[in-house]
Design an enzyme around this catalytic site. Structure first.
Site, PDB file in Angstrom:
ATOM      1  N   HIS A  67       0.799  -1.223   0.000  1.00  0.00           N
ATOM      2  CA  HIS A  67       0.000   0.000   0.000  1.00  0.00           C
ATOM      3  C   HIS A  67       0.833   1.275   0.000  1.00  0.00           C
ATOM      4  O   HIS A  67       1.904   1.361   0.594  1.00  0.00           O
ATOM      5  CB  HIS A  67      -0.941   0.013   1.220  1.00  0.00           C
ATOM      6  CG  HIS A  67      -0.201   0.068   2.526  1.00  0.00           C
ATOM      7  ND1 HIS A  67       0.184   1.245   3.116  1.00  0.00           N
ATOM      8  CD2 HIS A  67       0.229  -0.926   3.342  1.00  0.00           C
ATOM      9  CE1 HIS A  67       0.813   0.996   4.252  1.00  0.00           C
ATOM     10  NE2 HIS A  67       0.853  -0.323   4.413  1.00  0.00           N
ATOM     11  N   HIS A  99      11.997  -0.205 -12.989  1.00  0.00           N
ATOM     12  CA  HIS A  99      11.748  -1.616 -13.302  1.00  0.00           C
ATOM     13  C   HIS A  99      11.822  -2.408 -11.996  1.00  0.00           C
ATOM     14  O   HIS A  99      12.886  -2.501 -11.383  1.00  0.00           O
ATOM     15  CB  HIS A  99      12.795  -2.114 -14.296  1.00  0.00           C
ATOM     16  CG  HIS A  99      12.577  -3.529 -14.752  1.00  0.00           C
ATOM     17  ND1 HIS A  99      13.289  -4.093 -15.777  1.00  0.00           N
ATOM     18  CD2 HIS A  99      11.737  -4.508 -14.315  1.00  0.00           C
ATOM     19  CE1 HIS A  99      12.901  -5.335 -15.970  1.00  0.00           C
ATOM     20  NE2 HIS A  99      11.958  -5.621 -15.079  1.00  0.00           N
TER      21      HIS A  99
END
Length: 223
Positions: free
Chosen positions: A140, A149
């Protein structure tokens, strides 16, 4: 209804993953590949041209594109392609594999890719052109910068920040509320329990900076 067509820019390994997700999504009537290699197709999708053909292909009705060049050590190549495609007029949709899970109020930026069984939990932002690879977990309220990446199997705990153009290696774990800077490289299997700066190579358990002033390959000036 007009034919909906998408170009994948780059026919290597990352293209294979994106192509498979597109086959599963079934949102496009035609898929074409842009590649430099002398081959005719990738898993049934035809090679339709090279980088120099992009404007002509746009005029022929190809309106969507995805950058399928990988980014390990060379993230600025993806940025340059993104800018070129936008200048021509292409739309760069986020591609999210149907097996991935995205939470409430999460946001996936333009041109990003989210791979198989990745989890992007509530309140997390993924930047433009970023790659969230197979099985990665972003907990979260995390923030992933443009063209970053996150490699397969990474676990980023809550409220983690990863800067633009940074690569986090496969299987790495990042403790909650940690910031990893921009243009940095985190080695495979690292355990990040302290902040990592910009332009840094780091790896290990615990993850330690081993090179500062590091530049991705494609952003280095010729010697």
């Amino acid at each position: 209804m007009k034919n909906k067509k998408i170009l994948l820019i780059g026919g290597g390994g990352h293209c294979h993953s994106v192509l498979d997700s597109l086959f599963r999504l079934q949102q496009y009537d035609e898929i074409g590949i842009i590649d430099r290699e002398p081959k005719s197709q990738v898993y049934g999708a035809p090679i339709v041209g090279r980088d120099d053909d992009l404007f002509q292909l746009f005029m022929q009705g190809w309106r969507y594109a995805s950058i399928t060049v990988g980014s390990i050590g060379v993230p600025t190549r993806r940025l340059a392609l993104f800018q070129k495609l936008k200048k021509i007029g292409f739309e760069l949709p986020a591609i999210i594999d149907p097996s991935a899970l995205t939470g409430v109020a999460s946001e996936i930026g333009e041109g990003a890719f989210v791979g198989k069984r990745a989890v992007i939990n509530s309140g997390t932002y993924v930047g433009c052109g970023a790659i969230i690879n197979t099985g990665a977990i972003l907990e979260h309220d995390s923030v992933i910068g443009d063209f970053a990446h996150i490699a397969p199997g990474c676990i980023l705990c809550g409220e983690v920040s990863v800067g633009e153009n940074t690569h986090v290696g496969a299987g790495s774990v990042v403790r909650q509320q940690i910031r990893i800077g921009s243009y940095s490289l985190i080695g495979v299997g690292s355990v990040v329990v302290a902040p990592i700066g910009d332009h840094v190579k780091a790896f290990g358990n615990p993850c330690r900076e081993v090179e500062t002033g590091w530049e991705p390959i494609s952003s280095r000036k010729p010697e």
